[in-house]
Design a protein around this motif. Structure first.
Motif, mmCIF file in Angstrom:
data_model
loop_
_atom_site.group_PDB
_atom_site.id
_atom_site.type_symbol
_atom_site.label_atom_id
_atom_site.label_comp_id
_atom_site.label_asym_id
_atom_site.label_seq_id
_atom_site.Cartn_x
_atom_site.Cartn_y
_atom_site.Cartn_z
ATOM 1 N N GLY A 138 -13.146 20.689 20.494
ATOM 2 C CA GLY A 138 -13.798 20.927 21.766
ATOM 3 C C GLY A 138 -12.975 20.551 22.985
ATOM 4 N N SER A 139 -11.727 20.125 22.781
ATOM 5 C CA SER A 139 -10.886 19.693 23.897
ATOM 6 C C SER A 139 -9.586 20.474 23.909
ATOM 7 C CB SER A 139 -10.571 18.199 23.772
ATOM 8 O OG SER A 139 -9.628 17.792 24.759
ATOM 9 N N ASP A 140 -9.085 20.771 25.119
ATOM 10 C CA ASP A 140 -7.744 21.319 25.242
ATOM 11 C C ASP A 140 -6.830 20.298 25.913
ATOM 12 O OD1 ASP A 140 -8.615 21.346 27.842
ATOM 13 O OD2 ASP A 140 -8.303 23.496 28.162
ATOM 14 N N CYS A 141 -7.239 19.022 25.849
ATOM 15 C CA CYS A 141 -6.468 17.937 26.460
ATOM 16 C C CYS A 141 -6.063 16.879 25.443
ATOM 17 C CB CYS A 141 -7.293 17.279 27.571
ATOM 18 S SG CYS A 141 -6.566 15.760 28.251
ATOM 19 N N VAL A 142 -7.001 16.366 24.668
ATOM 20 C CA VAL A 142 -6.760 15.193 23.823
ATOM 21 C C VAL A 142 -6.021 15.594 22.552
ATOM 22 C CG1 VAL A 142 -7.791 13.263 22.584
ATOM 23 C CG2 VAL A 142 -8.798 14.052 24.752
ATOM 24 N N VAL A 143 -4.760 15.189 22.452
ATOM 25 C CA VAL A 143 -3.904 15.537 21.326
ATOM 26 C C VAL A 143 -4.176 14.583 20.163
ATOM 27 C CG1 VAL A 143 -1.527 15.817 20.550
ATOM 28 C CG2 VAL A 143 -2.139 16.375 22.920
ATOM 29 N N VAL A 144 -4.378 15.139 18.968
ATOM 30 C CA VAL A 144 -4.614 14.302 17.781
ATOM 31 C C VAL A 144 -3.493 14.424 16.754
ATOM 32 C CG1 VAL A 144 -7.112 14.263 18.061
ATOM 33 C CG2 VAL A 144 -6.068 16.065 16.692
ATOM 34 N N SER A 145 -2.600 15.399 16.899
ATOM 35 C CA SER A 145 -1.423 15.452 16.041
ATOM 36 C C SER A 145 -0.364 16.317 16.698
ATOM 37 C CB SER A 145 -1.753 15.997 14.642
ATOM 38 O OG SER A 145 -2.009 17.381 14.681
ATOM 39 N N LEU A 146 0.890 16.055 16.339
ATOM 40 C CA LEU A 146 2.010 16.833 16.877
ATOM 41 C C LEU A 146 3.272 16.510 16.107
ATOM 42 C CD1 LEU A 146 3.755 14.544 18.514
ATOM 43 C CD2 LEU A 146 2.146 15.012 20.333
ATOM 44 N N THR A 147 4.304 17.299 16.365
ATOM 45 C CA THR A 147 5.652 17.022 15.882
ATOM 46 C C THR A 147 6.505 16.638 17.087
ATOM 47 O OG1 THR A 147 5.450 18.595 14.062
ATOM 48 C CG2 THR A 147 7.680 17.977 14.731
ATOM 49 N N LYS A 163 -2.464 6.975 13.151
ATOM 50 C CA LYS A 163 -1.377 5.997 13.195
ATOM 51 C C LYS A 163 -0.758 6.036 14.592
ATOM 52 C CE LYS A 163 -0.383 6.249 8.241
ATOM 53 N NZ LYS A 163 0.666 6.488 7.214
ATOM 54 N N ALA A 164 -1.578 5.687 15.557
ATOM 55 C CA ALA A 164 -1.247 5.929 16.958
ATOM 56 C C ALA A 164 0.056 5.283 17.394
ATOM 57 C CB ALA A 164 -2.397 5.434 17.843
ATOM 58 N N VAL A 165 0.344 4.057 16.924
ATOM 59 C CA VAL A 165 1.499 3.327 17.457
ATOM 60 C C VAL A 165 2.834 3.882 16.974
ATOM 61 C CG1 VAL A 165 0.213 1.190 17.776
ATOM 62 C CG2 VAL A 165 1.398 1.601 15.613
ATOM 63 N N GLU A 166 2.844 4.837 16.059
ATOM 64 C CA GLU A 166 4.109 5.425 15.612
ATOM 65 C C GLU A 166 4.822 6.154 16.740
ATOM 66 O OE1 GLU A 166 3.342 6.165 10.849
ATOM 67 O OE2 GLU A 166 3.430 7.882 12.211
ATOM 68 N N VAL A 167 4.066 6.648 17.701
ATOM 69 C CA VAL A 167 4.637 7.257 18.903
ATOM 70 C C VAL A 167 3.999 6.577 20.105
ATOM 71 C CG1 VAL A 167 4.708 9.333 20.326
ATOM 72 C CG2 VAL A 167 5.214 9.489 17.892
ATOM 73 N N GLN A 168 4.829 6.140 21.026
ATOM 74 C CA GLN A 168 4.348 5.497 22.245
ATOM 75 C C GLN A 168 4.988 6.158 23.459
ATOM 76 O OE1 GLN A 168 5.081 1.262 21.931
ATOM 77 N NE2 GLN A 168 4.233 1.167 19.850
ATOM 78 N N ILE A 169 4.302 6.047 24.595
ATOM 79 C CA ILE A 169 4.860 6.533 25.849
ATOM 80 C C ILE A 169 5.710 5.421 26.457
ATOM 81 C CG2 ILE A 169 4.392 7.400 28.155
ATOM 82 C CD1 ILE A 169 3.486 9.363 26.146
ATOM 83 N N ASP A 170 6.989 5.686 26.638
ATOM 84 C CA ASP A 170 7.879 4.708 27.244
ATOM 85 C C ASP A 170 7.986 4.947 28.737
ATOM 86 O OD1 ASP A 170 9.847 2.681 27.512
ATOM 87 O OD2 ASP A 170 11.409 4.226 27.531
ATOM 88 N N HIS A 171 7.840 3.878 29.518
ATOM 89 C CA HIS A 171 8.256 3.913 30.918
ATOM 90 C C HIS A 171 9.765 3.655 30.922
ATOM 91 C CE1 HIS A 171 3.912 3.150 31.704
ATOM 92 N NE2 HIS A 171 4.170 3.903 32.765
ATOM 93 N N VAL A 172 10.539 4.664 31.247
ATOM 94 C CA VAL A 172 12.001 4.532 31.215
ATOM 95 C C VAL A 172 12.418 3.320 32.044
ATOM 96 C CG1 VAL A 172 14.183 5.645 31.777
ATOM 97 C CG2 VAL A 172 12.304 6.994 30.803
ATOM 98 N N VAL A 173 11.962 3.253 33.276
ATOM 99 C CA VAL A 173 12.060 2.022 34.049
ATOM 100 C C VAL A 173 10.774 1.248 33.797
ATOM 101 C CG1 VAL A 173 12.184 0.991 36.342
ATOM 102 C CG2 VAL A 173 13.534 3.029 35.828
ATOM 103 N N PRO A 174 10.846 0.177 33.010
ATOM 104 C CA PRO A 174 9.625 -0.549 32.659
ATOM 105 C C PRO A 174 8.890 -1.064 33.900
ATOM 106 C CG PRO A 174 11.451 -1.222 31.254
ATOM 107 C CD PRO A 174 12.036 -0.395 32.361
#
Length: 260
Positions: A138-147, A163-174
Motif C-alpha cells: 500500500g506504499s510507494d515510499c517505505v522500502v522493505v527490500s532492495l539490492t 535485518k535493518a542494520v545491515e544497511v545504514q544511511i551514512d552522513h558523509v560529514v558526521p
C-alpha cells in the motif's frame, strides 16, 4: 518511525534508487580491512546497472552511488575543490545532541532536494541508490527490500528490512563532527538541511558505517580504496556548501587520496 506491516509490496526498479535504515550507533564494531576495487568497475562497488555517478558530476547529490575519480583531469578538479575547504581545530562535543538537527529523517527540511515530497529522507535515499526495490504493501515510499552496491566495501548487499542494520544511511560529514566544526552556532534550519541533504547521505554497509562513527577522513576512510578520492570529494563538497571547515589533518588526508 513508521512500522512496516508485512511484505505484500510491489517490485520496482527505480531510476535513482537507494538504501539505508536509520543510523544506528553500534559500539565496538571492528574496522573492515582495505579492499581494492578496480576503478574500471564504475564505482567503489558498481551499481547493478552501472548507474553510480562521480561526485564531480553530481554536485547536488541527487544521483545514485559514488563512482571513482578516474583520470588526471578529474583529479585536478578534485584537488581544486578540496583546496577551497577551510581548516581549523576540532572543537568540543559539548552540547551535541542528534535532536539539534531535527528528528530523523524529516521530510520538512527546507532548502534541500527531495524535501516535502511526501516521503521521508531515509526512504528517499534508499530509492535513490537501491535496485530491485520492494515497498510495504500500500506504499510507494517505505522500502522493505532492495539490492545495494555498497560503495564503501565493494559488496553487493541483498537487504531486507527484517535485518535493518545491515544497511545504514551514512552522513558523509558526521553530524557530531559538524557540531565540533561550528554547527553548534548554526541556525536550526541550517542543521536540519545538513542532516537531510542528499549530498551528505549515502546508504552503506552497516558495519562500515559503525566503524566510521563520527570520524573525519584522517581517522577513517572507506575500505574500498578505489573510491577514496571520490569520498574525499564528497566530504569537500559538503564542507564547501555549508561553509564548514575541517581539521588540517583531515584536509591533508583528503588531498592525499586524490594524489595531490
Amino acid at each position: 518511525m513508521t512500522r512496516d506491516l508485512g511484505w505484500g509490496g510491489r517490485t520496482r526498479r527505480a531510476g535513482g534508487a537507494a538504501a539505508a535504515v536509520a543510523v544506528v550507533l553500534l559500539a565496538g564494531c571492528e574496522s573492515i580491512p582495505d579492499v581494492d576495487v578496480p576503478a574500471s568497475g564504475g564505482s567503489g562497488a558498481p551499481a547493478p546497472d552501472g548507474r553510480a555517478a562521480s561526485p564531480l558530476d553530481n554536485p547536488d547529490g541527487t544521483r545514485p552511488g559514488l563512482a571513482p575519480v578516474r583520470d588526471a583531469q578529474e583529479r585536478a578538479e578534485a584537488a581544486a575543490l578540496i583546496d577551497k575547504v577551510a581548516t581549523k581545530g576540532r572543537g568540543p562535543k559539548t552540547g551535541y545532541d542528534r535532536d539539534e538537527y531535527g528528528y530523523a529523517w524529516m521530510d520538512t527540511a527546507d532548502g534541500v532536494p527531495l524535501a516535502r515530497n511526501g516521503c521521508d529522507t531515509r526512504n528517499d535515499i534508499l530509492q535513490r541508490d537501491g535496485q530491485e526495490l520492494r515497498f510495504r504493501s500500500g506504499s510507494d515510499c517505505v522500502v522493505v527490500s532492495l539490492t545495494l552496491a555498497d560503495p564503501y566495501t565493494g559488496k553487493t548487499i541483498e537487504w531486507r528490512k527484517q535485518k535493518a542494520v545491515e544497511v545504514q544511511i551514512d552522513h558523509v560529514v558526521p553530524l557530531s563532527y559538524s557540531w565540533q566544526m561550528g554547527a553548534s552556532r548554526w541556525s536550526e534550519g541550517k542543521r536540519r538541511q545538513l542532516a537531510n541533504d542528499p549530498l551528505n547521505l549515502l546508504p552503506v554497509d552497516g558495519s562500515a558505517n559503525s566503524a566510521k562513527s563520527d570520524s573525519g577522513p584522517a581517522s577513517w576512510l572507506p575500505p574500498s580504496k578505489g573510491i577514496r578520492c571520490s569520498y574525499a570529494v564528497r566530504f569537500a563538497q559538503v564542507a564547501v556548501k555549508y561553509e564548514m571547515p575541517v581539521t588540517k589533518a583531515d584536509k591533508e588526508t583528503m588531498r592525499e587520496q586524490c594524489g595531490v
